[in-house]
Design a protein around this motif. Structure first.
Motif, short mmCIF file in Angstrom:
data_model
loop_
_atom_site.label_atom_id
_atom_site.label_comp_id
_atom_site.label_asym_id
_atom_site.label_seq_id
_atom_site.Cartn_x
_atom_site.Cartn_y
_atom_site.Cartn_z
N ALA A 201 -52.82 -20.01 4.42
CA ALA A 201 -51.79 -18.96 4.34
C ALA A 201 -51.67 -18.41 2.92
O ALA A 201 -51.61 -17.20 2.71
CB ALA A 201 -50.45 -19.51 4.81
N ARG A 202 -51.68 -19.31 1.95
CA ARG A 202 -51.52 -18.87 0.56
C ARG A 202 -52.77 -18.16 0.05
O ARG A 202 -52.68 -17.13 -0.64
CB ARG A 202 -51.19 -20.06 -0.34
CG ARG A 202 -50.77 -19.67 -1.75
CD ARG A 202 -50.39 -20.87 -2.57
NE ARG A 202 -49.10 -21.40 -2.17
CZ ARG A 202 -47.93 -20.99 -2.64
NH1 ARG A 202 -47.90 -20.00 -3.52
NH2 ARG A 202 -46.81 -21.54 -2.25
N THR A 203 -53.96 -18.67 0.39
CA THR A 203 -55.19 -18.02 -0.07
C THR A 203 -55.36 -16.65 0.59
O THR A 203 -55.82 -15.70 -0.05
CB THR A 203 -56.43 -18.88 0.23
OG1 THR A 203 -56.49 -19.19 1.63
CG2 THR A 203 -56.38 -20.19 -0.56
N THR A 204 -54.96 -16.54 1.86
CA THR A 204 -55.05 -15.25 2.55
C THR A 204 -54.12 -14.23 1.90
O THR A 204 -54.48 -13.05 1.74
CB THR A 204 -54.69 -15.40 4.04
OG1 THR A 204 -55.62 -16.31 4.65
CG2 THR A 204 -54.75 -14.07 4.76
N ALA A 205 -52.93 -14.68 1.52
CA ALA A 205 -51.97 -13.78 0.87
C ALA A 205 -52.52 -13.26 -0.45
O ALA A 205 -52.38 -12.07 -0.76
CB ALA A 205 -50.65 -14.52 0.64
N VAL A 206 -53.18 -14.11 -1.22
CA VAL A 206 -53.76 -13.69 -2.50
C VAL A 206 -54.93 -12.73 -2.25
O VAL A 206 -55.08 -11.72 -2.95
CB VAL A 206 -54.21 -14.91 -3.31
CG1 VAL A 206 -55.02 -14.48 -4.54
CG2 VAL A 206 -53.00 -15.73 -3.75
N ARG A 207 -55.75 -13.04 -1.26
CA ARG A 207 -56.88 -12.16 -0.93
C ARG A 207 -56.40 -10.76 -0.60
O ARG A 207 -56.94 -9.75 -1.08
CB ARG A 207 -57.64 -12.71 0.27
CG ARG A 207 -58.65 -13.80 -0.02
CD ARG A 207 -59.47 -14.08 1.22
NE ARG A 207 -60.23 -12.89 1.62
CZ ARG A 207 -60.71 -12.68 2.84
NH1 ARG A 207 -60.46 -13.56 3.81
NH2 ARG A 207 -61.40 -11.60 3.12
N GLU A 208 -55.37 -10.67 0.23
CA GLU A 208 -54.86 -9.37 0.66
C GLU A 208 -54.16 -8.65 -0.49
O GLU A 208 -54.29 -7.42 -0.64
CB GLU A 208 -53.90 -9.56 1.84
CG GLU A 208 -54.61 -10.07 3.10
CD GLU A 208 -53.64 -10.33 4.24
OE1 GLU A 208 -52.40 -10.27 3.99
OE2 GLU A 208 -54.09 -10.60 5.36
N LYS A 209 -53.43 -9.38 -1.31
CA LYS A 209 -52.69 -8.76 -2.40
C LYS A 209 -53.62 -8.11 -3.41
O LYS A 209 -53.34 -7.01 -3.92
CB LYS A 209 -51.81 -9.81 -3.09
CG LYS A 209 -50.97 -9.25 -4.23
CD LYS A 209 -50.06 -10.33 -4.82
CE LYS A 209 -49.22 -9.78 -5.96
NZ LYS A 209 -48.31 -10.80 -6.53
N TYR A 210 -54.76 -8.77 -3.71
CA TYR A 210 -55.67 -8.26 -4.74
C TYR A 210 -56.96 -7.69 -4.15
O TYR A 210 -57.88 -7.38 -4.89
CB TYR A 210 -55.99 -9.37 -5.74
CG TYR A 210 -54.76 -9.81 -6.51
CD1 TYR A 210 -54.26 -9.06 -7.57
CD2 TYR A 210 -54.08 -10.98 -6.15
CE1 TYR A 210 -53.12 -9.45 -8.26
CE2 TYR A 210 -52.93 -11.38 -6.84
CZ TYR A 210 -52.46 -10.60 -7.89
OH TYR A 210 -51.33 -10.99 -8.56
N ASP A 211 -56.98 -7.57 -2.81
CA ASP A 211 -58.13 -6.97 -2.12
C ASP A 211 -59.44 -7.67 -2.50
O ASP A 211 -60.45 -7.01 -2.80
CB ASP A 211 -58.22 -5.47 -2.44
CG ASP A 211 -59.21 -4.74 -1.52
OD1 ASP A 211 -59.41 -5.21 -0.38
OD2 ASP A 211 -59.75 -3.72 -1.95
N LEU A 212 -59.41 -9.00 -2.48
CA LEU A 212 -60.60 -9.78 -2.84
C LEU A 212 -61.58 -9.79 -1.66
O LEU A 212 -61.20 -10.11 -0.53
CB LEU A 212 -60.20 -11.22 -3.20
CG LEU A 212 -59.20 -11.37 -4.36
CD1 LEU A 212 -58.83 -12.82 -4.56
CD2 LEU A 212 -59.77 -10.77 -5.64
N ASP A 213 -62.83 -9.47 -1.92
CA ASP A 213 -63.82 -9.30 -0.86
C ASP A 213 -64.65 -10.57 -0.66
O ASP A 213 -65.88 -10.52 -0.65
CB ASP A 213 -64.73 -8.11 -1.18
CG ASP A 213 -65.54 -7.67 0.02
OD1 ASP A 213 -65.17 -8.02 1.15
OD2 ASP A 213 -66.58 -6.98 -0.19
N PHE A 214 -63.98 -11.71 -0.56
CA PHE A 214 -64.69 -12.96 -0.30
C PHE A 214 -63.72 -13.97 0.32
O PHE A 214 -62.49 -13.82 0.21
CB PHE A 214 -65.30 -13.53 -1.58
CG PHE A 214 -64.32 -13.71 -2.71
CD1 PHE A 214 -63.54 -14.85 -2.83
CD2 PHE A 214 -64.17 -12.71 -3.68
CE1 PHE A 214 -62.65 -15.00 -3.87
CE2 PHE A 214 -63.28 -12.85 -4.73
CZ PHE A 214 -62.50 -14.00 -4.83
N ASP A 215 -64.28 -14.98 0.99
CA ASP A 215 -63.48 -16.01 1.65
C ASP A 215 -63.23 -17.18 0.72
O ASP A 215 -64.02 -17.46 -0.19
CB ASP A 215 -64.19 -16.51 2.91
CG ASP A 215 -64.29 -15.45 3.99
OD1 ASP A 215 -63.37 -14.61 4.06
OD2 ASP A 215 -65.28 -15.46 4.75
#
Length: 365
Positions: free
Chosen positions: A309-323
């Motif tokens: 949940a936390r890693t997904t939130a960071v990915r979406e917030k900064y538009d990170l293109d990796f898992d």
């Protein structure tokens, strides 16, 4: 007595400068060690944990300065008293750690020299003896320079320590003593040689014989005893070989992807050991660098001990293109002293490590 004091002065001063210098090269690592000491199962001082880094920097700077002060003979009375108080505290700490087996490495010399708890205690006892000699013969500690010159030397030493600590905290340690340093191969670091020493255990078998409890000790074999078996206690009496890297995994959805990732020709790992403690101002730079790496044909993965949940939130917030993949937090702290940080690998070999402040220097050619 005079010559004994001079010898003790040199040994103690040099050891304090070396010990402090090694730790000031990696104050973040020392702060992690202090967090262990502040834990509920050691000193039970959890309220100090948020200040561990500040305390770590303060302690290592003081350690270096006291060593320099002793060597140049600047304010000897204050210096010897300070050294005595510091070594008494650390001797207590290492004894407590060794006797109760709480912290397996005191961090006295960072990752450069690993000491067992009892070795750390022994080292502190020797230092305590030498400092007591200095205390008894402090009248023989004469300044090597004038008071004014000594003041300038100490001011220069203080500024040098502060500048160096600031540099490594905002970049990375100048010298990397860890098994994940540039040039190290992670796969090879996990190999256990066939002829490596095996751990040795002592088994205390408990039996009830003629109404009395009887204990028989062996190194593994079940003893032949006339009586009713009660239980067995196991104690490791000799540690076996532990490879430099023994806790590195890359997991996702319950599957281990370690081998396949370490076989990649072009791999960039973005490491954020704990998203709740990450310096979020670093993610925009990480975003720019990883987009460039992906465009250059690199496989980019995130590695964190935080939940999905936390890693997904960071990915979406900064538009990170990796898992993001899961890895043990202590392991990630060991790999790189930046949260987030970046590590570039070629077939498991570390070829570049970057603090987020230096993310723009990621090489993708």
């Amino acid at each position: 007595m005079k010559y004994t004091v001079h010898i003790s002065r040199f040994i103690v001063g040099v050891l304090f400068v070396i010990s402090g210098g090694i730790k000031i090269n990696d104050p973040m690592g020392f702060s992690f060690k202090l967090e262990e000491y502040f834990g509920a199962d050691v000193l039970n001082l959890p309220f100090l944990a948020p200040y561990a880094l500040g305390i770590a920097v303060f302690l290592v700077v003081v350690e270096v300065l006291l060593g320099v002060m002793l060597l140049v003979g600047y304010k000897p009375k204050f210096t010897v008293w300070s050294l005595l108080l510091m070594i008494v505290f650390f001797t207590f700490l290492t004894f407590y750690s060794a006797y109760f087996n709480k912290v397996t490495d005191c961090g006295c010399f960072g990752d450069a020299i690993k000491l067992t708890p009892w070795e750390s205690f022994g080292k502190d006892m020797v230092l305590l003896l030498l400092i007591l000699l200095l205390f008894a013969g402090r009248r023989y500690i004469t300044p090597l320079m004038s008071e004014r010159t000594g003041m300038f030397v100490m001011a220069a030493a203080l500024l040098g320590c502060v500048f160096f600590a600031h540099h490594v905290l905002n970049h990375l340690p100048v010298i990397d003593f860890r098994p994940y340093k540039v040039g190290a191969n992670i796969t090879k670091g996990m190999i256990v040689p066939e002829d490596a020493p095996k751990p040795l255990y002592e088994y205390s078998w408990k039996f009830e014989t003629d109404g009395e409890e009887k204990i028989v000790k062996t190194e593994g074999d079940y003893p032949e005893v006339d009586g009713d078996f009660i239980g067995v206690d196991t104690r490791e009496i000799r540690e076996g070989y532990v490879p430099p890297i023994h806790d590195f995994t890359i997991e996702k959805d319950g599957e281990d992807h370690t081998v396949e990732m370490l076989e990649e020709d072009k791999l960039v790992m973005v490491i954020a050991y704990n998203m709740g403690k990450s310096d979020e101002e670093g993610f925009p730079a990480v975003k720019e660098a990883t987009d460039r790496a992906i465009a250059a044909g690199y496989k980019v993965i995130g590695m964190s001990a935080s939940g999905e949940a936390r890693t997904t939130a960071v990915r979406e917030k900064y538009d990170l293109d990796f898992d993001f993949y899961f890895t043990d937090e202590t392991t990630l702290k060991t790999i790189i002293r930046s949260n987030p940080g970046m590590v570039r690998l070629h077939r498991g070999t570390v070829v570049q490590k970057l603090h987020y402040n230096d993310a723009g220097e990621l090489e993708t050619d």
